[in-house]
Design an enzyme around this catalytic site. Structure first.
Site, PDB file in Angstrom:
ATOM      1  N   CYS A   1       0.851  -1.173   0.000  1.00  0.00           N
ATOM      2  CA  CYS A   1       0.000   0.000   0.000  1.00  0.00           C
ATOM      3  C   CYS A   1       0.890   1.227   0.000  1.00  0.00           C
ATOM      4  O   CYS A   1       2.089   1.128   0.252  1.00  0.00           O
ATOM      5  CB  CYS A   1      -0.862  -0.002   1.244  1.00  0.00           C
ATOM      6  SG  CYS A   1      -1.794  -1.539   1.438  1.00  0.00           S
TER       7      CYS A   1
ATOM      8  N   ARG B   1       1.253   1.228  -6.047  1.00  0.00           N
ATOM      9  CA  ARG B   1       1.377   0.265  -4.957  1.00  0.00           C
ATOM     10  C   ARG B   1       0.074  -0.481  -4.676  1.00  0.00           C
ATOM     11  O   ARG B   1       0.057  -1.404  -3.866  1.00  0.00           O
ATOM     12  CB  ARG B   1       1.802   0.983  -3.686  1.00  0.00           C
ATOM     13  CG  ARG B   1       3.231   1.441  -3.755  1.00  0.00           C
ATOM     14  CD  ARG B   1       3.560   2.337  -2.593  1.00  0.00           C
ATOM     15  NE  ARG B   1       4.992   2.411  -2.452  1.00  0.00           N
ATOM     16  CZ  ARG B   1       5.701   1.727  -1.564  1.00  0.00           C
ATOM     17  NH1 ARG B   1       5.105   0.938  -0.708  1.00  0.00           N
ATOM     18  NH2 ARG B   1       6.998   1.830  -1.520  1.00  0.00           N
TER      19      ARG B   1
ATOM     20  N   TRP C   1      -3.709  -2.037  -1.387  1.00  0.00           N
ATOM     21  CA  TRP C   1      -3.751  -3.336  -2.065  1.00  0.00           C
ATOM     22  C   TRP C   1      -4.152  -4.328  -0.988  1.00  0.00           C
ATOM     23  O   TRP C   1      -3.421  -4.555  -0.022  1.00  0.00           O
ATOM     24  CB  TRP C   1      -2.382  -3.697  -2.647  1.00  0.00           C
ATOM     25  CG  TRP C   1      -2.435  -4.928  -3.498  1.00  0.00           C
ATOM     26  CD1 TRP C   1      -2.793  -5.003  -4.819  1.00  0.00           C
ATOM     27  CD2 TRP C   1      -2.121  -6.267  -3.106  1.00  0.00           C
ATOM     28  NE1 TRP C   1      -2.728  -6.302  -5.257  1.00  0.00           N
ATOM     29  CE2 TRP C   1      -2.323  -7.104  -4.223  1.00  0.00           C
ATOM     30  CE3 TRP C   1      -1.705  -6.851  -1.910  1.00  0.00           C
ATOM     31  CZ2 TRP C   1      -2.114  -8.482  -4.193  1.00  0.00           C
ATOM     32  CZ3 TRP C   1      -1.491  -8.216  -1.873  1.00  0.00           C
ATOM     33  CH2 TRP C   1      -1.691  -9.020  -3.006  1.00  0.00           C
TER      34      TRP C   1
ATOM     35  N   ASN D   1       1.058   0.091   5.761  1.00  0.00           N
ATOM     36  CA  ASN D   1       1.523  -0.736   4.641  1.00  0.00           C
ATOM     37  C   ASN D   1       2.204  -1.937   5.262  1.00  0.00           C
ATOM     38  O   ASN D   1       3.062  -1.785   6.117  1.00  0.00           O
ATOM     39  CB  ASN D   1       2.513   0.062   3.780  1.00  0.00           C
ATOM     40  CG  ASN D   1       3.228  -0.822   2.767  1.00  0.00           C
ATOM     41  OD1 ASN D   1       2.674  -1.825   2.321  1.00  0.00           O
ATOM     42  ND2 ASN D   1       4.438  -0.435   2.409  1.00  0.00           N
ATOM     43  N   GLY D   2       1.836  -3.152   4.804  1.00  0.00           N
ATOM     44  CA  GLY D   2       2.477  -4.347   5.345  1.00  0.00           C
ATOM     45  C   GLY D   2       1.452  -5.259   5.994  1.00  0.00           C
ATOM     46  O   GLY D   2       0.248  -5.156   5.730  1.00  0.00           O
TER      47      GLY D   2
ATOM     48  N   GLU E   1       8.660 -14.382 -20.262  1.00  0.00           N
ATOM     49  CA  GLU E   1       8.293 -12.980 -20.037  1.00  0.00           C
ATOM     50  C   GLU E   1       7.109 -12.586 -20.940  1.00  0.00           C
ATOM     51  O   GLU E   1       6.201 -11.874 -20.512  1.00  0.00           O
ATOM     52  CB  GLU E   1       9.511 -12.079 -20.280  1.00  0.00           C
ATOM     53  CG  GLU E   1       9.255 -10.585 -20.360  1.00  0.00           C
ATOM     54  CD  GLU E   1       8.697  -9.955 -19.093  1.00  0.00           C
ATOM     55  OE1 GLU E   1       8.554 -10.650 -18.073  1.00  0.00           O
ATOM     56  OE2 GLU E   1       8.358  -8.757 -19.138  1.00  0.00           O
TER      57      GLU E   1
ATOM     58  N   LYS F   1       3.589 -11.151 -19.592  1.00  0.00           N
ATOM     59  CA  LYS F   1       3.025  -9.862 -20.021  1.00  0.00           C
ATOM     60  C   LYS F   1       1.599 -10.070 -20.497  1.00  0.00           C
ATOM     61  O   LYS F   1       0.709  -9.316 -20.131  1.00  0.00           O
ATOM     62  CB  LYS F   1       3.831  -9.267 -21.195  1.00  0.00           C
ATOM     63  CG  LYS F   1       5.143  -8.616 -20.908  1.00  0.00           C
ATOM     64  CD  LYS F   1       5.073  -7.263 -20.273  1.00  0.00           C
ATOM     65  CE  LYS F   1       5.012  -7.391 -18.786  1.00  0.00           C
ATOM     66  NZ  LYS F   1       6.197  -7.597 -18.047  1.00  0.00           N
TER      67      LYS F   1
ATOM     68  N   GLU G   1      -0.868 -10.963 -17.574  1.00  0.00           N
ATOM     69  CA  GLU G   1      -1.130  -9.955 -16.542  1.00  0.00           C
ATOM     70  C   GLU G   1      -1.971  -8.788 -17.048  1.00  0.00           C
ATOM     71  O   GLU G   1      -2.727  -8.217 -16.283  1.00  0.00           O
ATOM     72  CB  GLU G   1       0.139  -9.497 -15.804  1.00  0.00           C
ATOM     73  CG  GLU G   1       1.176  -8.779 -16.602  1.00  0.00           C
ATOM     74  CD  GLU G   1       2.460  -8.484 -15.795  1.00  0.00           C
ATOM     75  OE1 GLU G   1       2.441  -8.525 -14.555  1.00  0.00           O
ATOM     76  OE2 GLU G   1       3.489  -8.206 -16.425  1.00  0.00           O
TER      77      GLU G   1
ATOM     78  N   HIS H   1       7.103 -33.106 -24.372  1.00  0.00           N
ATOM     79  CA  HIS H   1       7.034 -33.813 -23.085  1.00  0.00           C
ATOM     80  C   HIS H   1       5.761 -33.448 -22.328  1.00  0.00           C
ATOM     81  O   HIS H   1       5.726 -33.495 -21.102  1.00  0.00           O
ATOM     82  CB  HIS H   1       8.274 -33.498 -22.240  1.00  0.00           C
ATOM     83  CG  HIS H   1       9.540 -33.953 -22.886  1.00  0.00           C
ATOM     84  ND1 HIS H   1       9.876 -35.284 -22.988  1.00  0.00           N
ATOM     85  CD2 HIS H   1      10.525 -33.274 -23.509  1.00  0.00           C
ATOM     86  CE1 HIS H   1      11.036 -35.396 -23.628  1.00  0.00           C
ATOM     87  NE2 HIS H   1      11.444 -34.178 -23.970  1.00  0.00           N
TER      88      HIS H   1
ATOM     89  N   LYS I   1       2.249  -2.770  -8.523  1.00  0.00           N
ATOM     90  CA  LYS I   1       3.579  -2.694  -9.116  1.00  0.00           C
ATOM     91  C   LYS I   1       4.671  -3.074  -8.127  1.00  0.00           C
ATOM     92  O   LYS I   1       5.651  -3.701  -8.473  1.00  0.00           O
ATOM     93  CB  LYS I   1       3.839  -1.285  -9.658  1.00  0.00           C
ATOM     94  CG  LYS I   1       5.181  -1.198 -10.356  1.00  0.00           C
ATOM     95  CD  LYS I   1       5.152  -0.241 -11.490  1.00  0.00           C
ATOM     96  CE  LYS I   1       6.392  -0.391 -12.346  1.00  0.00           C
ATOM     97  NZ  LYS I   1       6.399  -1.617 -13.142  1.00  0.00           N
TER      98      LYS I   1
HETATM   99  C1  G6P Z   1       5.388  -7.103  -9.403  1.00  0.00           C
HETATM  100  C2  G6P Z   1       5.312  -6.279 -10.672  1.00  0.00           C
HETATM  101  C3  G6P Z   1       6.252  -6.858 -11.729  1.00  0.00           C
HETATM  102  C4  G6P Z   1       7.667  -6.952 -11.176  1.00  0.00           C
HETATM  103  C5  G6P Z   1       7.710  -7.734  -9.864  1.00  0.00           C
HETATM  104  C6  G6P Z   1       9.057  -7.613  -9.193  1.00  0.00           C
HETATM  105  O1  G6P Z   1       4.862  -8.360  -9.637  1.00  0.00           O
HETATM  106  O2  G6P Z   1       3.987  -6.251 -11.165  1.00  0.00           O
HETATM  107  O3  G6P Z   1       6.237  -6.024 -12.868  1.00  0.00           O
HETATM  108  O4  G6P Z   1       8.474  -7.585 -12.113  1.00  0.00           O
HETATM  109  O5  G6P Z   1       6.752  -7.210  -8.944  1.00  0.00           O
HETATM  110  O6  G6P Z   1       9.236  -6.286  -8.811  1.00  0.00           O
HETATM  111  P1  G6P Z   1      10.640  -5.589  -8.649  1.00  0.00           P
HETATM  112  O7  G6P Z   1      10.310  -4.191  -8.260  1.00  0.00           O
HETATM  113  O8  G6P Z   1      11.357  -6.340  -7.568  1.00  0.00           O
HETATM  114  O9  G6P Z   1      11.353  -5.685  -9.954  1.00  0.00           O
END
Ligand code: G6P
Length: 606
Positions: free
Chosen positions: A2, A27, A74, A98-99, A478, A482, A485, A501, A601
């Site tokens: 948060c 956040r 969040w 937050n936490g 990756e 993408k 998400e 496999h 994020k």
């Molecule tokens: C979240 C974000 C991702 C990111 C990951 C790790 O899941 O949505 O985009 O790759 O955290 O975050 P960091 O800040 O450690 O790269």
């Protein structure tokens, strides 16, 4: 996960809090709220969903006052609802958090025994109730907050505001970052420097166990032992004006488009333009290292997986890669002469930070590749290498990923030089290729229309597979991340060779299969796997260069042509189609591209 903001100001504080929350919305965006003290009275406003809902509420039901705290949530404990939204209030105290308070159930039980009732499902309400409880026993606000914080287990950052006190905030940090900002006759607290950046450039970070008692003209910080502590006031440089969409429809589109510029910036910083090259990693000697342990989460984890191929092939250095949430509890042995290397855009990811702390004292050295130089991971590393991506707002990481790869590649070159596996000519060739990379990425960005057309086809799929071999395998992972998400389409990635496999059982005429295959040494092998997919009516989107498409595009559903780049750099270049396919698919589906559901994020809880 948060975001927290607090202001003791000289002007009406509600609009300032809302503006700061905008910068913290990355956040979390399940709900938002603010509390202020106006003419001695503590009051609050809260709204579910995006911050805009709180702004609307404040138009109809304003909140006056020059002292206030705010929060963007969040959800961890309790569904997103107005009742569970912060600030939480109990009698004369309001709290934002937050936490996670891990012992909140015990504390609730204790409070319940004293006849205290609960209105929410959150762990945070317990903090407000406990503080109120102490105040009702005669404690001052500061004493009550201190006694409460002493009872809390878990990882948290907290800010308290009190009825009748329009010149007092209390802030506490254990496990989650919190910064104190210094203004002219004003004081601030915030989860990060970005939140505070338009208000002040002078901040100090609270350390583990710190409690700060703040008024407009003073701050008293005590450490975990209750001793007065001095925390360095730093002048930070964050260009707040850059946090806009720059004419793009979404932050993600802007951040994808920025990649040639920011990669160029990172290269400029590390290797400059002249012949006098300094590679990153000054002070590190890779000839004294026998192995690397790389740890990260999410997209940063895939950057690590890619770098493993590079470190092993170019520097002949064995690398283990792990997701932080597994690494931290597995307690892996860390042999002598191990470099522990952490990759994180935010530098605040709770699991990655915990993994770093696990390695502290065990690894020969701790290095990190981060985007936020002031972050906890950067500050706790022996060597922190910034990626110079600039502020990344879109929840789905794009430019941070390619900048991470760029800086990791430079570190690989440094390792290869130290270990004698790369001669002058080899180094020069890699550097030339890197310098050409921004231009090549620009060409790839020019294929936007082809990507949009392919994405329209993808947007009706229920499942999508990504295939890649060698260093394109992490990129396939990756690409799948993408797509899922932001478009909410189920997507999986496999190493091409693994297809038969098991995953090939999923292939039929309904399943698009995206094959990432530059014309490199492994191309023929990947194409064989692609043929196996097409033989089973799978719809292949082949992403390759002109040579590769010339050889293998017959019979594919769609092909996308990438420019040619040095083989080692294909994972950076092919990130562009992975990002743009996901982006356009999400736009075609009408999802919330920059703030996809359920995500945040910066993941500052485990
Ligand atoms: C979240 C974000 C991702 C990111 C990951 C790790 O899941 O949505 O985009 O790759 O955290 O975050 P960091 O800040 O450690 O790269």
């Amino acid at each position: 996960m948060c975001g927290i903001i607090g202001v003791l100001g000289n002007n009406e504080v509600a609009p300032i809090l809302v503006e700061a929350l905008k910068r913290l919305e990355y956040r979390g965006y399940d709900s938002a709220g603010i509390a202020t003290v106006n003419a001695g009275t503590l009051d609050r406003r809260r709204a579910v969903g995006k911050l805009v809902n709180l702004s609307d509420l404040l138009v109809h039901d304003p909140l006056a006052g020059k002292a206030g705290i705010g929060h963007t949530r969040w959800a961890t404990h309790g569904a997103p609802s107005v009742g569970n939204a912060h600030p939480h209030k109990a009698g004369p105290v309001a709290v934002v958090h937050n936490g996670i308070i891990e012992n909140f159930r015990d504390l609730r039980a204790e409070l319940a025994e004293n006849g205290v009732g609960f209105e929410t499902e959150t762990d945070t309400e317990t903090v407000a109730l406990l503080t109120h409880h102490h105040m009702s026993q005669g404690d001052t606000p500061v004493e009550a907050a201190r006694k409460t914080v002493a009872r809390l287990d878990g990882a948290f950052a907290l800010a308290f505001l009190f009825d009748g006190q329009d010149n007092l905030m209390v802030a506490a940090r254990k496990g989650s970052p919190l910064a104190v900002g210094y203004g002219a006759g004003e004081m601030y607290i915030g989860s990060d420097a970005i939140a505070l950046s338009p208000l002040t450039d002078r901040i100090s970070y609270l350390e583990e166990g710190d409690i700060a008692v703040i008024t407009r003209d003073s701050v008293e910080i005590t450490d975990a032992n209750g001793t007065i502590a001095n925390r360095e006031v730093r002048t930070i440089q964050i260009d707040a004006t850059r946090i806009d969409k720059g004419g793009h429809k979404h932050f993600m589109a802007k951040e994808i488009a920025e990649q040639p510029g920011v990669i160029g910036q990172a290269l400029q910083h590390y290797i400059g333009t002249g012949s006098d090259i300094t590679l990153p990693g000054k002070g590190m000697d890779f000839s004294q290292i026998d192995r690397i342990t790389m740890v990260a989460c999410g997209t940063a984890f895939y950057a690590c997986l890619t770098a493993k191929y590079w470190f092993e092939q170019i520097a002949r250095l064995p690398v283990e890669v792990d997701v932080a949430s597994e690494f931290r509890y597995r307690e892996p042995p860390i042999p002598d002469r191990t470099l522990a290397l952490f990759v994180s855009q935010s530098g605040e990811t709770a699991d990655t930070l915990a993994a770093l702390r696990y390695c502290d004292g065990k690894a020969s050295s701790i290095a990190s590749v981060i985007n936020v130089p002031e972050s906890s991971i950067a500050r706790e590393s022996d060597l922190a290498l910034p990626i110079y991506a600039g502020v990344e707002v879109g929840v789905a990481s794009t430019k941070a990923f390619t900048c991470q790869l760029t800086v990791l590649f430079l570190l690989v070159l440094k390792a290869a030089r130290d270990r004698g596996t790369l001669d002058d000519a080899g180094l020069a060739a890699h550097l030339d290729a890197l310098r050409a990379l921004p231009g090549v990425i620009n060409v790839a960005l020019g294929k936007n229309d082809a990507m949009r057309a392919a994405a329209r086809k993808l947007s009706t799929a229920r499942d999508v597979l990504f295939l890649g071999r060698g260093q394109m395998y992490p990129l396939a992972l990756e690409g799948a991340l993408k797509l899922k998400e932001i478009s909410y389409i189920h997507a999986e990635a496999y190493a091409s060779g693994e297809l038969k496999h098991g995953p090939i059982a999923l292939v039929d005429e309904e399943v698009p299969v995206i094959v990432m295959a530059p014309r490199d040494a492994l191309f023929d092998k990947t194409v064989s796997n692609m043929q196996e997919v097409m033989a089973r009516k799978g719809k292949v989107i082949l992403i390759s260069d002109a040579e590769g498409l010339g050889e293998a595009s017959e019979g594919v559903w769609t092909s996308i042509e990438m420019p040619k780049v040095a083989d080692a750099l294909t994972p950076i270049l092919y990130a562009i189609p992975a990002q743009l396919l996901a982006y356009h698919t999400a736009v075609a589906k009408g999802t919330d591209v920059d703030q996809p559901r359920n995500l945040a994020k910066s993941v500052t809880v485990e």
